[in-house]
Enzyme design. Structure first.
Site, mmCIF file in Angstrom:
data_model
loop_
_atom_site.group_PDB
_atom_site.id
_atom_site.type_symbol
_atom_site.label_atom_id
_atom_site.label_comp_id
_atom_site.label_asym_id
_atom_site.label_seq_id
_atom_site.Cartn_x
_atom_site.Cartn_y
_atom_site.Cartn_z
ATOM 1 N N MET A 30 -2.690 7.156 2.408
ATOM 2 C CA MET A 30 -1.691 8.111 2.386
ATOM 3 C C MET A 30 -2.259 9.241 1.802
ATOM 4 O O MET A 30 -1.516 9.709 1.347
ATOM 5 C CB MET A 30 -0.910 7.555 1.802
ATOM 6 N N GLY A 31 -3.692 8.600 1.543
ATOM 7 C CA GLY A 31 -4.194 9.851 1.400
ATOM 8 C C GLY A 31 -4.366 10.306 -0.045
ATOM 9 O O GLY A 31 -3.979 8.979 -0.962
ATOM 10 N N LEU A 33 -7.462 9.885 -1.750
ATOM 11 C CA LEU A 33 -8.138 9.287 -1.874
ATOM 12 C C LEU A 33 -9.360 9.391 -3.169
ATOM 13 O O LEU A 33 -9.355 10.323 -3.970
ATOM 14 C CB LEU A 33 -9.517 9.761 -0.606
ATOM 15 N N HIS A 34 -9.273 8.163 -3.158
ATOM 16 C CA HIS A 34 -10.431 7.636 -4.591
ATOM 17 C C HIS A 34 -11.570 6.725 -3.829
ATOM 18 O O HIS A 34 -11.258 6.292 -2.880
ATOM 19 C CB HIS A 34 -9.429 6.899 -5.410
ATOM 20 N N HIS A 37 -10.214 3.879 -1.664
ATOM 21 C CA HIS A 37 -10.706 4.093 -0.387
ATOM 22 C C HIS A 37 -12.495 4.483 0.042
ATOM 23 O O HIS A 37 -12.365 3.838 1.756
ATOM 24 C CB HIS A 37 -9.635 5.639 -0.011
ATOM 25 N N GLY A 148 -6.902 -3.177 1.456
ATOM 26 C CA GLY A 148 -7.168 -2.769 0.257
ATOM 27 C C GLY A 148 -7.073 -4.298 -0.362
ATOM 28 O O GLY A 148 -5.904 -4.929 -0.396
ATOM 29 N N GLN A 149 -7.163 -5.062 -1.195
ATOM 30 C CA GLN A 149 -7.319 -6.113 -1.579
ATOM 31 C C GLN A 149 -6.088 -5.760 -3.055
ATOM 32 O O GLN A 149 -4.117 -7.286 -3.167
ATOM 33 C CB GLN A 149 -7.977 -7.659 -2.276
ATOM 34 N N SER A 186 -5.731 3.902 -8.329
ATOM 35 C CA SER A 186 -4.491 3.637 -7.100
ATOM 36 C C SER A 186 -3.804 5.788 -7.289
ATOM 37 O O SER A 186 -4.166 6.004 -8.329
ATOM 38 C CB SER A 186 -3.573 3.392 -8.242
#
Length: 290
Positions: A30-31, A33-34, A37, A148-149, A186
């Site tokens: 959903m953009g 990014l970090h 991602h 992602g977990q 997050s």
């Protein structure tokens, strides 16, 4: 390479002679990014010839009053991070491109797996997730898709959808990426004020204390009730933390369990609010073999 906005242009890219018959990985996001991602993108690039990263803030997984309008967006930054991490294409469609006019079809995984944890307080959320992921799978037709977990319940639900519908895609779940102090990365972390950010590490610390207690050798160390108490007591020590849930469930089915048996895995999952910001985290728990 440019950002692709339409399905038509993405299809043209995918069917270009240079891209046909090559393995394809998809990283749906959903953009904003970090590093979490970016780790997915790097994993996808290591496994596949080509990588598509989708950036789409999906309106159908937000309930009224949630943060859809204010959800952080920065497509130029996302594009740079995605490309630097190994993406070949960034697909950034508008809502009208994904949901055609008059669309009324949804894909929903039913049962307890969608009703617990985040599904209890966000009853329409996972229906929106599975619908948009299904649409993206149909558009991109990836060999593998990466999640992602940190969103453990979401990953389990998507794996169930793929299995139930015999979808020809392999779902890869990658480890949680954390800040230096242990806070799970997050996009919503930017909402936290300085003191909230300081206290937010209690999620990971509480989960870690549960893992330590599980393997402490105490008489009740495998008791789900006791382990939940350990987590809750730690989180409640932070005055800004408001617990939404602390649960420990079967690690594959999210069914209720009373004890963690040797050879089995359990999912310890938490959701905690700091002001208006709701954070989630989790840890897979298992008994150490001695």
């Amino acid at each position: 390479m440019s950002i692709i906005k339409t399905i038509e242009n993405l299809e043209a890219w995918l069917t270009d002679a240079d891209h046909r018959n090559r393995t394809l990985g998809l990283v749906p996001t959903m953009g904003y990014l970090h590093e979490g991602h970016c780790s997915l993108i790097r994993a996808a690039k290591a496994d596949n010839d080509l990588v598509v990263v989708s950036v789409f803030v999906n309106p159908t997984q937000f309930a009224p009053g949630e943060d859809f309008e204010s959800y952080p967006r920065n497509i130029e930054r996302d594009y740079e991070l995605a490309v630097d991490s190994g993406a070949d294409i960034v697909f950034n469609p508008e809502a009208g491109e994904i949901y055609v006019q008059g669309a009324s079809t949804a894909v929903e995984v039913s049962g307890e797996i969608t009703k617990k944890l985040c599904g209890a307080s966000r009853p329409t959320h996972f229906k929106g997730v599975t619908t948009v992921v299904n649409i993206l799978f149909n558009i991109v037709r990836p060999d593998k898709a990466y999640f992602g977990q940190k969103d453990a319940q979401q990953a389990l639900i998507i794996k169930k959808m793929v299995r139930d519908l015999h979808m020809p895609v392999e779902v890869i779940v990658c480890p949680i990426v954390r800040e230096k102090d242990g806070l799970a990365m997050s996009s919503r972390n930017i909402y936290l004020g300085p003191e909230e950010r300081k206290q937010a590490v209690c999620l990971n610390c509480g989960l870690q204390k549960a893992l330590e207690y599980l393997n402490s050798g105490s008489d009740d160390s495998r008791s789900v009730r006791k382990l939940i108490e350990v987590i809750e007591n730690h989180i409640k020590g932070q005055d800004l933390a408001i617990i939404d849930y602390v649960r420990i469930l079967d690690g594959e089915t999210l069914e209720e369990i009373t004890d963690i048996e040797p050879g089995k895995t359990a999912l310890a999952a938490v959701a905690v609010k700091f002001g208006k910001t709701r954070l989630i985290d989790n840890r897979v728990l298992s008994v150490e073999v001695r």
